[in-house]
Design an enzyme around this catalytic site. Structure first.
Site, PDB file in Angstrom:
ATOM      1  CG  HIS A  17      15.272 176.320  34.705  1.00 42.87           C
ATOM      2  ND1 HIS A  17      15.606 176.874  35.924  1.00 42.87           N
ATOM      3  CD2 HIS A  17      16.443 175.892  34.166  1.00 42.87           C
ATOM      4  CE1 HIS A  17      16.918 176.792  36.113  1.00 42.87           C
ATOM      5  NE2 HIS A  17      17.431 176.187  35.055  1.00 42.87           N
ATOM      6  CG  HIS A  19      20.063 174.903  30.798  1.00 41.65           C
ATOM      7  ND1 HIS A  19      20.561 176.184  30.721  1.00 41.65           N
ATOM      8  CD2 HIS A  19      19.627 174.747  32.076  1.00 41.65           C
ATOM      9  CE1 HIS A  19      20.442 176.780  31.898  1.00 41.65           C
ATOM     10  NE2 HIS A  19      19.860 175.923  32.738  1.00 41.65           N
ATOM     11  CG  HIS A 197      20.589 179.589  36.381  1.00 41.46           C
ATOM     12  ND1 HIS A 197      20.000 180.007  35.213  1.00 41.46           N
ATOM     13  CD2 HIS A 197      20.661 178.231  36.314  1.00 41.46           C
ATOM     14  CE1 HIS A 197      19.730 178.943  34.469  1.00 41.46           C
ATOM     15  NE2 HIS A 197      20.115 177.853  35.102  1.00 41.46           N
ATOM     16  CD  GLU A 200      21.621 175.089  40.542  1.00 44.73           C
ATOM     17  OE1 GLU A 200      21.508 173.904  40.207  1.00 44.73           O
ATOM     18  OE2 GLU A 200      22.111 175.951  39.792  1.00 44.73           O
ATOM     19  CG  ASP A 278      18.387 172.653  35.407  1.00 46.43           C
ATOM     20  OD1 ASP A 278      18.786 173.427  34.514  1.00 46.43           O
ATOM     21  OD2 ASP A 278      18.913 172.590  36.526  1.00 46.43           O
ATOM     22  CG  ASP A 279      20.930 171.018  32.379  1.00 47.19           C
ATOM     23  OD1 ASP A 279      21.311 171.482  31.290  1.00 47.19           O
ATOM     24  OD2 ASP A 279      20.918 171.683  33.443  1.00 47.19           O
TER      25      ASP A 279
END
Length: 337
Positions: A17, A19, A197, A200, A278-279
């Site tokens: 996961h 991005h 997703h 969340e 994630d980011d």
């Protein structure tokens, strides 16, 4: 580096996961802005970092999309991905399945080919440089229309043999999985895996929708599934991998503190939870940072951490023989540690 730090870094792990646009560090953002003659709405790197105070997912997305404006050429996308792969390799990542958002770029007039060819060239370089394998997940932006997602799937046609899966990201609330059932069915017909997703910010029903309407192979996040005991049992029975992102959950106020993070509950319940970043440029840490943060906050044992790493390998879209080889490598590392 403590013994536990060394153990975490050394664990052979996959990141499922991530991005790639969310790995754009402020320093690279400014370098690409200079290269492409783009004026940023921030005075300097420190001003960008100061803007990373989010109260919800939308606050983050607003600055995420603004930052992506500096990405214009295939060299930009190559440089972005290589910066991530260098960090991932240093964190013990042996395989990465990176999400990219073509609609973020094609809407700005950047050709799809520039995006994907830059990413593919970086994947080849990462394997040569680090022995790290990687594949691409093409994510649809859920705040846009189903028709826009279909157009993106069609545009990706010449490269579908080099894309492992489609995904679903961006603003979750108000955009349930069912909105994209037909385009996910079309992607499956073309031989692609599916992830989404769910759970969340959205309710447990969005996790159920991802299972029933999108027929996903993995759930991204999935935290709120814990609110529904029957859904947890279903996820366990399915052997469904959850790609959990602790520092993201903290930064976006999904949890108030890491002391409240459910990763240990997930593992104890038999869920195939994994740990991801994630980011990371926006959320304060790459994958090993996420392992360390929850190990400290939730008192995870080495066995727990190794289980999360194993889940990441078995939950990947690698061929069975490659997964078996990496699991054997993980076992050897744990036995020797």
């Amino acid at each position: 580096m403590t013994d536990l730090d060394a153990f975490i870094t050394g664990l052979p792990k996959a990141e499922l996961h991530l991005h790639i646009e969310g790995s754009l560090e402020p320093e690279l953002m400014f370098a690409l802005a200079r290269r492409n003659g783009i004026a940023l709405p921030y005075a300097d790197v420190e001003a960008v970092r100061a803007a990373y105070a989010f109260s919800n997912l939308q606050d983050f997305l607003d600055i995420y999309y603004a930052g992506a404006a500096v990405l214009l050429t295939r060299q930009d996308f190559h440089d972005l991905a290589m910066a991530y792969f260098d960090r991932a390799a240093a964190d013990g990542v042996v395989h990465a399945e990176i999400m990219f958002d073509p609609q973020t770029h094609t809407a700005r007039g950047v050709p799809f080919s520039e995006v994907i060819e830059g990413l593919l060239s970086a994947i080849a370089e990462a394997q040569a440089r680090h022995g790290l394998t990687a594949c691409l997940i093409m994510s649809f932006l859920r705040h846009l229309s189903e028709a826009d997602a279909f157009a993106t799937l069609e545009e990706a046609g010449p490269w579908l043999d080099r894309i492992a899966a489609v995904g679903l990201d961006s603003s979750e609330l108000g955009h349930p999985p069912e909105k994209f059932a037909r385009v996910f069915a079309a992607a499956r017909e073309r031989g692609l895996k599916c992830v989404a997703h769910a759970g969340e910010e959205g309710p447990p029903a969005y996790v159920t929708g991802a299972l029933d309407a999108l027929h996903v192979d993995r759930i991204d996040h999935g935290n709120r599934a814990l609110e529904d005991e029957a859904l947890v049992r279903r996820l366990v029975d399915l052997g469904m991998t959850l790609t959990v992102c602790p520092l993201s959950n903290l930064k976006l106020c999904v949890v108030d503190s890491l002391d409240q993070h459910p990763i240990d509950r997930m593992l104890k319940a038999g869920l195939r939870a994994t740990i991801n970043s994630d980011d990371p440029a926006y959320f304060g840490g790459y994958v090993a940072d996420n392992y360390r943060a929850v190990a400290k906050a939730r008192g995870l044992s080495r066995g727990d951490l190794a289980q999360a790493a194993r889940n990441s390998l078995t939950g990947s879209f690698l061929p069975g023989e490659a997964i078996a080889a990496l699991c054997a490598r993980l076992d050897a590392f744990v036995d020797a540690a």
